[in-house]
Design a protein around this motif. Structure first.
Motif, short mmCIF file in Angstrom:
data_model
loop_
_atom_site.label_atom_id
_atom_site.label_comp_id
_atom_site.label_asym_id
_atom_site.label_seq_id
_atom_site.Cartn_x
_atom_site.Cartn_y
_atom_site.Cartn_z
N UNK A 44 0.68 -0.96 -0.01
CA UNK A 44 0.08 -0.03 -0.05
C UNK A 44 0.92 1.41 0.09
N UNK A 45 0.49 2.15 -0.60
CA UNK A 45 1.18 3.67 -0.77
C UNK A 45 0.07 4.63 -0.99
N UNK A 46 0.03 5.41 0.09
CA UNK A 46 -1.04 6.57 -0.16
C UNK A 46 -2.47 5.75 -0.08
N UNK A 47 -3.11 6.01 -1.38
CA UNK A 47 -4.37 5.27 -1.27
C UNK A 47 -4.47 4.44 -2.54
N UNK A 48 -3.47 3.53 -2.75
CA UNK A 48 -3.19 2.79 -3.64
C UNK A 48 -2.69 1.37 -3.28
N UNK A 49 -3.05 0.14 -3.56
CA UNK A 49 -2.69 -0.98 -2.89
C UNK A 49 -2.43 -1.97 -4.30
N UNK A 50 -1.66 -2.84 -3.92
CA UNK A 50 -1.64 -3.73 -5.01
C UNK A 50 -1.92 -5.36 -4.17
N UNK A 51 -2.48 -5.97 -4.71
CA UNK A 51 -3.07 -7.39 -4.05
C UNK A 51 -3.11 -8.20 -5.46
N UNK A 52 -2.89 -9.55 -5.02
CA UNK A 52 -3.00 -10.88 -5.87
C UNK A 52 -4.12 -11.80 -5.23
N UNK A 53 -4.41 -12.94 -6.20
CA UNK A 53 -5.57 -13.74 -5.63
C UNK A 53 -5.39 -14.89 -6.69
N UNK A 54 -4.92 -16.06 -6.22
CA UNK A 54 -4.71 -17.25 -7.05
C UNK A 54 -6.06 -17.59 -7.91
N UNK A 55 -6.02 -17.75 -9.22
CA UNK A 55 -7.18 -18.19 -9.97
C UNK A 55 -7.54 -16.73 -10.40
#
Length: 160
Positions: A118-129
């Protein structure tokens, strides 16, 4: 022939039960087509937005369709991924973007996404499938922008 008491035969049978069942416990991998992988990610992005903005009508755009992602350097087109964006603004002008971002993070975790950063109001995320996404909450107008890459799936046009 070995003679075992009835109790010992029952114990041995119970101990052996988990062995054949172990093979049934594995979740089979489902191979998706590129279109199915796009629809999975679009559906999920819409669900994330609607969990925070229930009345939202998210806008979807496929930015890149079926880009190569296979091979050792990701340039082999036997596997492909797609890049898409899904976005929606809130109808409530009084929404606090920081609070909306906190809600987005909560929804992501509840839906099984792993937050990478997360940085500021940005997030990186992942989900299998499903793939990987970047979620941002702009200040004006307050909304949710999701940009993501689908899972890397086999290219049916280049099956090997």
């Amino acid at each position: 022939m070995i003679s075992l008491s009835r109790n010992r035969r029952a114990i041995i049978a119970m101990l052996c039960l988990p062995i054949p069942l172990a093979g049934c416990m594995r979740v089979p991998e489902v191979e998706m087509t590129p279109e199915q992988s796009r629809q999975v990610l679009i559906t999920e992005a819409n669900a994330i937005i609607r969990a925070v903005f229930p009345d939202a009508e998210p806008l979807v755009a496929v930015q890149v369709k079926d880009a190569p992602c296979g091979g050792p350097v990701g340039t082999d087109d036997t596997s492909v991924t797609s890049l898409l964006t899904v976005r929606s603004d809130t109808a409530d002008d009084a929404s606090d973007p920081d609070e909306v971002f906190r809600e987005v993070l909560t929804v992501l975790r509840q839906r099984g996404w792993t937050i990478d950063y997360t940085k500021g109001r940005v997030a990186g995320a992942e989900h299998k499938g499903m793939g990987g996404i970047r979620v941002g909450v702009p200040e004006s107008p307050v909304g949710i922008n999701i940009g993501g890459d689908t899972e890397c799936v086999k290219n049916p046009e280049r099956a090997t």
